[in-house]
Every structure is written in C-alpha cells, then in structure tokens.
Design a protein around this motif. Structure first.
Motif, mmCIF file in Angstrom:
data_model
loop_
_atom_site.group_PDB
_atom_site.id
_atom_site.type_symbol
_atom_site.label_atom_id
_atom_site.label_comp_id
_atom_site.label_asym_id
_atom_site.label_seq_id
_atom_site.Cartn_x
_atom_site.Cartn_y
_atom_site.Cartn_z
ATOM 1 N N ARG A 224 0.988 -1.240 -0.028
ATOM 2 C CA ARG A 224 -0.050 0.097 -0.158
ATOM 3 C C ARG A 224 0.815 1.310 -0.038
ATOM 4 N N PHE A 225 1.966 1.059 0.603
ATOM 5 C CA PHE A 225 2.865 2.410 0.779
ATOM 6 C C PHE A 225 3.669 2.585 -0.709
ATOM 7 N N ALA A 226 4.016 1.395 -1.271
ATOM 8 C CA ALA A 226 4.714 1.503 -2.289
ATOM 9 C C ALA A 226 3.950 2.144 -3.366
ATOM 10 N N ILE A 227 2.603 1.757 -3.590
ATOM 11 C CA ILE A 227 1.690 2.087 -4.631
ATOM 12 C C ILE A 227 1.445 3.706 -4.490
ATOM 13 N N LYS A 228 1.326 4.253 -3.407
ATOM 14 C CA LYS A 228 1.028 5.748 -2.978
ATOM 15 C C LYS A 228 2.308 6.555 -2.999
ATOM 16 N N ALA A 229 3.351 5.983 -2.502
ATOM 17 C CA ALA A 229 4.424 6.964 -2.216
ATOM 18 C C ALA A 229 5.139 7.503 -3.425
ATOM 19 N N LYS A 230 6.030 8.610 -3.229
ATOM 20 C CA LYS A 230 6.610 9.072 -4.189
ATOM 21 C C LYS A 230 8.073 8.504 -4.697
ATOM 22 N N PRO A 231 8.365 8.217 -6.107
ATOM 23 C CA PRO A 231 9.475 7.409 -6.296
ATOM 24 C C PRO A 231 10.738 7.649 -5.445
ATOM 25 N N GLN A 232 10.733 9.045 -5.049
ATOM 26 C CA GLN A 232 12.252 9.363 -4.325
ATOM 27 C C GLN A 232 11.994 8.851 -2.996
ATOM 28 N N HIS A 233 10.631 8.712 -2.408
ATOM 29 C CA HIS A 233 10.879 8.072 -1.138
ATOM 30 C C HIS A 233 11.211 6.781 -1.250
ATOM 31 N N LEU A 234 10.755 6.015 -2.382
ATOM 32 C CA LEU A 234 11.024 4.754 -2.103
ATOM 33 C C LEU A 234 12.587 4.434 -2.514
ATOM 34 N N LYS A 235 13.311 5.443 -3.282
ATOM 35 C CA LYS A 235 14.597 5.156 -3.409
ATOM 36 C C LYS A 235 15.204 5.711 -2.413
ATOM 37 N N TRP A 236 15.118 6.420 -1.226
ATOM 38 C CA TRP A 236 15.536 6.568 -0.091
ATOM 39 C C TRP A 236 15.557 5.428 0.802
ATOM 40 N N PHE A 237 14.228 4.854 0.845
ATOM 41 C CA PHE A 237 14.142 3.650 1.733
ATOM 42 C C PHE A 237 15.130 2.450 0.981
ATOM 43 N N LEU A 238 15.127 2.553 -0.119
ATOM 44 C CA LEU A 238 16.189 1.387 -0.846
ATOM 45 C C LEU A 238 17.557 1.736 -0.394
ATOM 46 N N PHE A 239 17.816 2.993 -0.352
ATOM 47 C CA PHE A 239 19.344 3.426 0.090
ATOM 48 C C PHE A 239 19.685 3.001 1.420
ATOM 49 N N VAL A 240 18.546 3.413 2.262
ATOM 50 C CA VAL A 240 18.852 3.024 3.656
ATOM 51 C C VAL A 240 19.002 1.866 3.815
ATOM 52 N N MET A 241 18.272 0.816 3.352
ATOM 53 C CA MET A 241 18.175 -0.502 3.545
ATOM 54 C C MET A 241 19.520 -1.097 2.892
ATOM 55 N N THR A 242 19.801 -0.607 2.083
ATOM 56 C CA THR A 242 21.229 -1.108 1.387
ATOM 57 C C THR A 242 22.465 -0.944 2.373
ATOM 58 N N VAL A 243 22.348 0.393 3.100
ATOM 59 C CA VAL A 243 23.421 0.517 4.012
ATOM 60 C C VAL A 243 23.278 -0.173 5.468
ATOM 61 N N VAL A 244 21.994 -0.445 5.719
ATOM 62 C CA VAL A 244 21.934 -1.269 6.970
ATOM 63 C C VAL A 244 22.234 -2.725 6.538
ATOM 64 N N GLY A 245 21.895 -3.117 5.459
ATOM 65 C CA GLY A 245 22.399 -4.516 5.046
ATOM 66 C C GLY A 245 23.840 -4.596 4.873
ATOM 67 N N SER A 246 24.511 -3.646 4.644
ATOM 68 C CA SER A 246 26.188 -3.730 4.270
ATOM 69 C C SER A 246 26.852 -3.541 5.765
ATOM 70 N N VAL A 247 26.043 -2.999 6.710
ATOM 71 C CA VAL A 247 26.564 -3.201 7.972
ATOM 72 C C VAL A 247 26.338 -4.231 8.669
ATOM 73 N N ALA A 248 25.306 -4.860 8.628
ATOM 74 C CA ALA A 248 24.916 -6.308 8.971
ATOM 75 C C ALA A 248 25.600 -7.459 8.451
ATOM 76 N N ALA A 249 26.065 -7.185 7.399
ATOM 77 C CA ALA A 249 26.881 -8.270 6.674
ATOM 78 C C ALA A 249 28.397 -8.174 7.301
ATOM 79 N N LEU A 250 29.064 -6.889 7.480
ATOM 80 C CA LEU A 250 30.160 -6.678 8.141
ATOM 81 C C LEU A 250 30.292 -7.318 9.542
ATOM 82 N N LEU A 251 29.046 -7.114 10.093
ATOM 83 C CA LEU A 251 29.108 -7.411 11.642
ATOM 84 C C LEU A 251 28.718 -8.745 11.869
ATOM 85 N N SER A 252 28.259 -9.626 10.907
ATOM 86 C CA SER A 252 27.935 -10.782 11.038
ATOM 87 C C SER A 252 29.174 -11.811 11.074
#
Length: 252
Positions: A224-252
């Motif tokens: 529901r969020f994806a369908i209504k959200a602006k493209p730049q909001h989805l882009k920033w969410f994806l970026f934040v998740m890639t950073v979080v994922g990178s940190v998690a991979a480094l610490l795992s």
C-alpha cells in the motif's frame, strides 16, 4: 512445538518489520533469523523455518501488486527462466564450494549496491516515465538475471537487492514494478528451497507460521505504501536498507 505469548509477539513483530523491508528492498531475514534462533533453534532449522514467512509474504505481496496493476505479466516467464536456471547453478555450487566464500560474496553484493545508490542512483531507480524493455530487447538482462539467480542459489541473503539491480538496471522497470517482479522471483526460489527443507524435516511449523502472520501483515502495509509513495521516497528507503544490509553483513 508450543510458543509462549512473549515469543509469539517477538516473531510477529519482527516478521512485520521484515515483511515491509523485504517487500520494498531486501534483507528482512537479518531480523527474523536471530528472532528464530533466540529460543535455541539450530541455524539450519532457523534458515529453513524462515522460508515459510518469506514464501507467504511473497504471495501476499504479489497479490497486492497484481491487484494494483503493477505486475508485468507478459515478462514473468522470460524473467523467471534465466533466474531459476541461475538459481539451480548457484545451488549446485553451494553444495561444493566452501562456506568461507559466502560472507565475501554477500559483502561484495551489499557494498556494491550501496556505492551504486550513492554514485548513480538512476541505475536502480529509473526516472519517472522511463519505458521498460523486454528481455528480447536487452540480451544483457538475461545474463544479469542469470547472475542474480546464481547469487540467490548460492548465498540467498541479500538476493532482493541483486534482483532489484538486475531488473531495474537492465530492464529499467520503476521501483514499484521492480519490487513486484522481484517478489515473483523470490516466491519461486523460496518454494523450491522450502520443498527441500520439508523433505529433510527441517521446518518447525508453529514458529514458522507465527512468523508468517507478521511477514504477511508487513507485506500488505508495504504494498500500500509503495503504490502511494513518491518515487524518491522509495529510492531513499532502498538506499537506507542497502546501508543497513552492508553494516549487518560486516558485523555478521
């Protein structure tokens, strides 16, 4: 096995967050796997049980995207062919390759995605109005999806990010349609893997289905969020998740 109220709440809560993360980006298993192992579940059983939530979350997510007209049905089969072929190759490689290769591959994928998002975000987040290509128009997409399949079959963790890069980077789908097609691929990956895990009696159904209640709810909210959200909001969410994922991979 029986679950007490506190543990059930933990699984549903982490599943809810993971459902949102997996639907809009990837890496939700960084939350659900530790939650499953808190009770002393072996790592291999946790990995198998986690797939129950991933599969049901994917089915709910794809249904939501389809209802909103965001699933490009004409290209599903051409996309699945190289992806699943790659997954088969990756699965075979995982049977023989040393486990020491898993973390470097995961780190490489996550950090590369983060750099791409920083340096040239339009690669994975095409501008509004971009017309997507068919695989027949972009032969490079076949190889990109095949490579994503190999990664998914070999590593699994972070495969959502790799699929996003392949689908948006070569076929130029927007992030909403990319996530929809990504989830179709994930369903197929997960279904095949889950059959193997069930055959080996590695799935604990009560915690798996409890977790799935959370992941499905999270996926509904995310669609529901994806369908209504602006493209730049989805882009920033994806970026934040890639950073979080990178940190998690480094610490795992």
């Amino acid at each position: 096995m029986e679950l007490d109220l506190a543990y059930s709440a933990l699984l549903i809560g982490t599943g809810f967050l993971a459902g949102i993360i997996n639907t809009l980006a990837g890496g939700g298993s960084n939350l659900t796997l530790p939650a499953l192992m808190v009770m002393g579940m072996p790592a291999d059983v946790a990995n198998a049980t986690n797939r129950v939530g991933v599969l049901l979350q994917g089915l709910v997510g794809v249904k939501g995207f389809h209802k909103a007209g965001k699933v490009d049905q004409s290209d599903i089969v051409p996309i699945l062919i190289p992806t699943l072929l790659g997954g088969l190759v990756g699965g075979l490689l995982a049977s023989f390759a040393p486990e020491s290769l898993l973390k470097p591959l995961l780190l490489t994928a996550m950090i590369s995605m983060t750099i791409v998002m920083l340096v040239k975000p339009t690669i994975v987040a095409p501008p509004e109005g971009t017309t997507p290509f068919k695989i027949t128009e972009r032969p490079s997409a076949w190889f990109a999806l095949f490579a994503a399949g190999i990664y998914g079959g070999f590593v699994q963790a972070g495969v959502g990010f790799v699929l996003i890069a392949a689908l948006a980077g070569t076929l130029r789908y927007d992030l909403v349609k990319t996530n929809a097609l990504k989830m179709v691929c994930t369903i197929c990956f997960t279904f095949l893997a889950l059959l193997v895990f069930i055959w080996n009696d590695q799935v604990w159904w009560v915690p798996g289905l409890t977790l799935a209640c959370g992941t499905m709810l999270g996926s509904i909210v995310a669609v529901r969020f994806a369908i209504k959200a602006k493209p730049q909001h989805l882009k920033w969410f994806l970026f934040v998740m890639t950073v979080v994922g990178s940190v998690a991979a480094l610490l795992s």
